[in-house]
Design a protein around this motif. Structure first.
Motif, short mmCIF file in Angstrom:
data_model
loop_
_atom_site.label_atom_id
_atom_site.label_comp_id
_atom_site.label_asym_id
_atom_site.label_seq_id
_atom_site.Cartn_x
_atom_site.Cartn_y
_atom_site.Cartn_z
N MET A 25 -4.52 -13.31 4.73
CA MET A 25 -3.62 -12.60 5.65
C MET A 25 -2.80 -11.55 4.89
SD MET A 25 -0.87 -14.33 8.23
CE MET A 25 0.40 -14.42 6.99
N ALA A 26 -2.69 -10.35 5.47
CA ALA A 26 -1.92 -9.29 4.79
C ALA A 26 -0.44 -9.69 4.72
CB ALA A 26 -2.08 -7.99 5.55
N PRO A 27 0.18 -9.51 3.58
CA PRO A 27 1.60 -9.87 3.46
C PRO A 27 2.47 -8.93 4.30
CG PRO A 27 0.80 -8.83 1.44
CD PRO A 27 -0.37 -8.96 2.35
N ASN A 28 3.62 -9.45 4.76
CA ASN A 28 4.55 -8.57 5.49
C ASN A 28 5.46 -7.87 4.48
OD1 ASN A 28 6.31 -7.29 7.14
ND2 ASN A 28 7.44 -9.14 7.74
N LEU A 29 5.14 -6.61 4.23
CA LEU A 29 5.86 -5.88 3.19
C LEU A 29 6.99 -5.01 3.75
CD1 LEU A 29 2.64 -5.01 1.21
CD2 LEU A 29 4.52 -6.37 0.34
N GLU A 30 7.12 -4.99 5.07
CA GLU A 30 8.10 -4.08 5.70
C GLU A 30 9.52 -4.23 5.15
OE1 GLU A 30 6.13 -1.57 6.89
OE2 GLU A 30 8.23 -1.04 7.23
N PRO A 31 10.06 -5.48 5.07
CA PRO A 31 11.45 -5.60 4.58
C PRO A 31 11.61 -5.06 3.15
CG PRO A 31 10.64 -7.69 5.49
CD PRO A 31 9.47 -6.77 5.45
N TYR A 32 10.58 -5.30 2.34
CA TYR A 32 10.64 -4.78 0.95
C TYR A 32 10.61 -3.25 0.96
CZ TYR A 32 8.83 -3.41 -3.63
OH TYR A 32 8.63 -2.77 -4.83
N PHE A 33 9.70 -2.68 1.73
CA PHE A 33 9.59 -1.22 1.79
C PHE A 33 10.91 -0.59 2.27
CE2 PHE A 33 4.66 -1.15 2.48
CZ PHE A 33 4.50 -1.56 1.17
N LYS A 91 -3.88 1.32 -0.21
CA LYS A 91 -4.18 1.55 1.22
C LYS A 91 -2.92 1.30 2.06
CE LYS A 91 -7.50 2.05 4.46
NZ LYS A 91 -6.84 2.81 5.44
N GLU A 92 -2.20 0.24 1.75
CA GLU A 92 -1.01 -0.12 2.53
C GLU A 92 0.10 0.94 2.38
OE1 GLU A 92 -0.29 -3.58 3.84
OE2 GLU A 92 1.58 -2.79 4.68
N VAL A 93 0.31 1.41 1.16
CA VAL A 93 1.43 2.33 0.93
C VAL A 93 1.07 3.77 1.26
CG1 VAL A 93 3.04 3.23 -0.83
CG2 VAL A 93 2.43 0.80 -0.82
N PHE A 94 -0.16 4.19 0.88
CA PHE A 94 -0.52 5.61 1.03
C PHE A 94 -1.55 5.86 2.13
CE2 PHE A 94 1.14 5.24 -3.29
CZ PHE A 94 1.97 6.36 -3.38
N GLY A 95 -2.12 4.78 2.69
CA GLY A 95 -3.06 4.94 3.80
C GLY A 95 -4.44 5.45 3.40
N VAL A 96 -4.78 5.41 2.10
CA VAL A 96 -6.11 5.88 1.65
C VAL A 96 -6.69 4.89 0.64
CG1 VAL A 96 -5.73 8.37 1.92
CG2 VAL A 96 -5.06 7.22 -0.22
N GLN A 97 -8.01 4.97 0.49
CA GLN A 97 -8.65 4.20 -0.58
C GLN A 97 -8.48 4.99 -1.88
OE1 GLN A 97 -9.84 1.27 -0.69
NE2 GLN A 97 -9.84 0.84 1.53
N PRO A 98 -8.09 4.33 -2.96
CA PRO A 98 -7.90 5.09 -4.21
C PRO A 98 -9.23 5.52 -4.84
CG PRO A 98 -7.67 2.74 -4.61
CD PRO A 98 -7.82 2.90 -3.12
N LYS A 151 7.20 1.10 -4.28
CA LYS A 151 6.62 0.26 -3.21
C LYS A 151 5.23 -0.23 -3.64
CE LYS A 151 8.84 2.79 0.55
NZ LYS A 151 8.64 3.74 1.66
N LEU A 152 4.46 0.69 -4.24
CA LEU A 152 3.09 0.34 -4.64
C LEU A 152 3.08 -0.82 -5.65
CD1 LEU A 152 0.01 0.99 -4.74
CD2 LEU A 152 0.54 2.63 -6.56
N LEU A 153 3.96 -0.74 -6.66
CA LEU A 153 3.97 -1.80 -7.68
C LEU A 153 4.31 -3.15 -7.05
CD1 LEU A 153 5.68 0.02 -10.72
CD2 LEU A 153 3.26 -0.10 -10.14
N GLY A 154 5.29 -3.14 -6.14
CA GLY A 154 5.67 -4.39 -5.45
C GLY A 154 4.54 -4.88 -4.57
N ALA A 155 3.93 -3.97 -3.81
CA ALA A 155 2.84 -4.36 -2.89
C ALA A 155 1.66 -4.93 -3.70
CB ALA A 155 2.38 -3.14 -2.09
N TYR A 156 1.38 -4.30 -4.83
CA TYR A 156 0.30 -4.80 -5.70
C TYR A 156 0.55 -6.26 -6.07
CZ TYR A 156 -1.43 -5.86 -10.40
OH TYR A 156 -1.94 -6.51 -11.51
N LEU A 157 1.80 -6.59 -6.41
CA LEU A 157 2.11 -7.97 -6.81
C LEU A 157 1.88 -8.94 -5.64
CD1 LEU A 157 5.29 -7.33 -9.00
CD2 LEU A 157 2.93 -7.74 -9.79
N HIS A 158 2.18 -8.48 -4.42
CA HIS A 158 1.93 -9.34 -3.25
C HIS A 158 0.43 -9.55 -3.04
CE1 HIS A 158 5.88 -10.07 -1.40
NE2 HIS A 158 6.22 -8.96 -2.05
N TYR A 159 -0.35 -8.48 -3.15
CA TYR A 159 -1.80 -8.63 -2.92
C TYR A 159 -2.45 -9.42 -4.05
CZ TYR A 159 -1.84 -5.78 1.23
OH TYR A 159 -1.63 -5.32 2.51
N VAL A 160 -1.95 -9.24 -5.26
CA VAL A 160 -2.49 -9.99 -6.40
C VAL A 160 -2.26 -11.49 -6.19
CG1 VAL A 160 -1.03 -10.48 -8.42
CG2 VAL A 160 -2.87 -8.88 -8.63
#
Ligand SMILES: C[C@H](N)C(=O)N[C@@H](Cc1c[nH]cn1)C(=O)O
Ligand SMILES: [Zn+2]
Ligand SMILES: [Zn+2]
Length: 477
Positions: free
Chosen positions: A1-9, A402-409, A461-470
C-alpha cells in the motif's frame, strides 16, 4: 500500500524558509578541504552538522581520522556519523554525503559572495556548496525535522556518514568505512548517496554508475628563483615552456587521450549498451544550457553522453607557480606544477593508468633534452563504480520520484566521481543508490554554483518519500 505522505509533504512546504535558512548558515562556513587555511572551517562545519543532528535527537559521533597524509601539521576533519532510530522491526538505511566544498573566490568571477547564500527572483540559491553537497546533506536533516514536526513516524532507522575531505580524494575514509562496516554500519540494509545531479533541469534521475578519478601533478623546476625575462630570457631554460609542451601532449581537441595504452584499457561498448542511450531524456540543448555556450566537442546526444559516462576523459586544471594575475609581469617562474586528472571507466585499473601516465610524461620530457628537472606523481585516485539498478533500493527511489515529481526517473550513469561509493558497496555488501537533488545547471565546482529552491524543497520531500518506500519494498532484488 502506498504510504500517506501528505502530512510530511505539507510540513516540508511549511518549513521551506527555515530549511533555506539552515542552508544559508551552512554555506556561510567556508569548508574548503583543499585549503590548509580553511581547515578550521571544515572542522566548524562538522560541528554545525553534529549540532543540527543532535538537536533532532540523533546519536552523533565525530570520529577523528588522524593526520593528513603528506601534511603532518594538518589534522583530517572528522567523519560525522549518526544514528537516528534503533527499531529492529524497521529497515536501516545508511546515507552518505560530504560537508566540504571546492574553493571559491570572488576574483574567479562569482557574481555574488560565494559564502553568502543569495536567492534571486527565480528561486536560484547561489553559494558554494549549495548543490555540492550541503543542500543534499541538509535534505536528510530536514527530512528528520519535518517528520517530527508533522508527527509522522520515521519509517526507517537512519545511519549517517558525512565526511569532510571528499573534494580532496576522501583522504582516510576508505579505512574508516572498512573498519565500521561490521561495527557502526553493520545494520545497514542499503546505502543511499545524494551527491550528483539530474541530467537536465526537469526530470529526476537515479544513478547507477560513476567514473573514477586519478589526479596528477607534474612539477618542472630549474632556476633557483624566479628570474627577470629581459635579463635571462633566451639564456635560462624555462620550466614553464617545458610544462606547456608536456600538458599540450596529453589530450587532443576531440577529447582523445594521447597517452599510449590508456584507451586500450576501456571495456568495449556492446550493441546492447548502445540501445540504452536513445531513450534517455537529454538533448544537446540541455548540454548547451549547462555549459553556458555551444562549445561542445560532439554534435549528438549519444556521443555526448557516452563521452561523459562511458569513456575516460583527461582535463587540464591549472598551473601552480605560474603568473596568473591581471597585468603584464615579465617574470620567468622558477618552478611550476601542472595539474591534470583522468576520469576512469570500466575496466581501467588505477595502477596501470598511473604507470602509463608516468612513462609517457617522462619519455616526452626526455625528448625535449631540457636541463630542468621533472617530477610526476598521482595526488589521489578513486575507482569507478557500476551497480545493478534493478535492486529494491532503486525501485523504492523510483516510486518516490513518481510520487513527488509525477514522472518515472531516468536511469543514468555519471561522469563525476564519489570515491567511496565502491568502498561502501564492497565493505557493507549492500546495494548503493545515487539519488541526486540538484539539476544540470547548478554549476557544481564552477563559479555561481547554485541549487534551485524547488530542487531543495521537493528534493527534501523526495529523500523522505524514498525512506517510506524503502520501508515497504519487498527485499527480493
Ligand atoms: C560528484 C561529486 N559531487 C563530486 O563533485 N566529486 C568530485 C570528487 C573528486 C575530487 N577529486 C577527485 N574526485 C569530482 O568528481 O570531482
Ligand atoms: Zn560532491
Ligand atoms: Zn564536488
Amino acid at each position: 500500500m502506498a504510504p500517506n505522505l501528505e502530512p510530511y509533504f505539507k510540513e516540508v512546504d511549511a518549513s521551506a524558509d527555515s530549511f533555506i535558512d539552515r542552508l544559508r548558515r551552512a554555506v556561510a562556513i567556508p569548508s574548503v578541504s583543499a585549503s590548509d587555511e580553511n581547515r578550521k572551517d571544515v572542522f566548524a562545519m562538522a560541528d554545525f552538522l553534529a549540532n543540527e543532528l543532535t538537536r533532532l535527537g540523533a546519536e552523533v559521533q565525530k570520529r577523528p581520522l588522524g593526520k593528513q597524509p603528506g601534511k603532518p601539521h594538518l589534522e583530517l576533519p572528522p567523519v560525522v556519523i549518526a544514528r537516528y532510530g534503533n527499531d529492529s522491526k524497521k529497515r536501516t538505511i545508511l546515507v552518505y554525503g560530504h560537508y566540504d566544498v571546492q574553493p571559491a573566490l570572488m576574483e574567479d568571477g562569482w557574481a555574488t559572495q560565494p559564502f553568502d547564500l543569495t536567492v534571486d527572483e527565480k528561486g536560484r540559491m547561489f553559494g558554494r556548496g549549495s548543490t555540492d553537497d550541503k543542500g543534499p546533506v541538509l535534505g536528510w536533516v530536514n527530512a528528520i525535522e519535518a517528520h517530527q514536526k508533522a508527527g509522522v513516524e520515521f519509517p526507517v532507522n537512519l545511519l549517517c556518514c558525512f565526511e569532510g575531505m571528499e573534494e580532496y580524494g576522501s583522504e582516510g575514509l576508505d579505512d574508516f568505512i572498512n573498519a565500521e562496516a561490521k561495527q557502526f554500519f553493520k545494520d545497514a540494509d542499503a546505502v543511499c548517496i545524494s551527491d550528483n545531479y539530474w541530467l537536465g533541469t526537469e526530470k529526476p534521475c537515479l544513478t547507477y554508475g560513476l567514473r573514477g578519478c586519478n589526479y596528477y601533478s607534474v612539477e618542472v623546476k630549474g632556476p633557483a628563483q624566479d628570474l627577470h625575462s629581459g635579463v635571462f630570457g633566451g639564456s635560462a631554460q624555462e620550466p614553464m615552456t617545458d610544462l606547456m609542451y608536456l600538458l599540450s601532449r596529453l589530450v587532443d581537441q576531440k577529447g582523445k587521450i594521447q597517452i599510449p595504452g590508456i584507451n586500450e584499457l576501456v571495456a568495449p561498448v556492446t550493441e546492447e549498451e548502445k540501445k540504452l542511450y536513445p531513450d534517455i531524456s537529454y538533448s544537446m540543448e540541455n548540454l548547451y544550457e549547462s555549459i553556458g555556450s555551444k562549445t561542445s566537442i560532439f554534435e549528438t546526444k549519444d556521443e555526448t553522453l557516452m563521452a561523459r559516462w562511458r569513456f575516460p576523459s583527461l582535463s587540464v586544471h591549472g598551473v601552480e607557480g605560474a603568473f596568473s594575475a591581471p597585468g603584464a609581469k615579465t617574470v620567468i617562474p622558477s618552478k611550476v606544477i601542472g595539474k591534470f586528472s583522468i576520469r576512469t571507466v570500466p575496466n581501467m585499473d588505477s595502477n596501470e593508468v598511473n604507470e602509463l601516465v608516468f612513462k609517457y610524461i617522462k619519455d616526452e620530457f626526455k625528448k625535449l633534452g631540457s636541463k630542468n628537472t621533472l617530477d610526476v606523481s598521482c595526488q589521489h585516485d578513486g575507482k569507478w563504480w557500476v551497480a545493478s539498478p534493478f535492486h529494491w533500493n532503486f525501485k523504492a527511489a523510483a516510486k518516490a520520484v513518481k510520487e513527488v515529481f509525477g514522472v518515472q526517473p531516468d536511469m543514468t550513469r555519471e561522469g563525476g566521481s564519489i570515491p567511496v561509493t565502491l568502498t561502501f558497496e564492497q565493505a557493507t555488501g549492500k546495494n548503493v543508490l545515487l539519488l541526486p537533488m540538484g539539476s544540470s545547471t547548478d554549476g557544481a565546482h564552477s563559479i555561481n554554483e547554485k541549487l534551485d529552491r524547488r530542487n531543495y524543497i521537493e528534493g527534501t520531500k523526495l529523500l523522505g518519500a524514498y525512506l517510506h518506500y524503502v520501508a515497504e519494498e519487498e527485499m527480493a532484488a
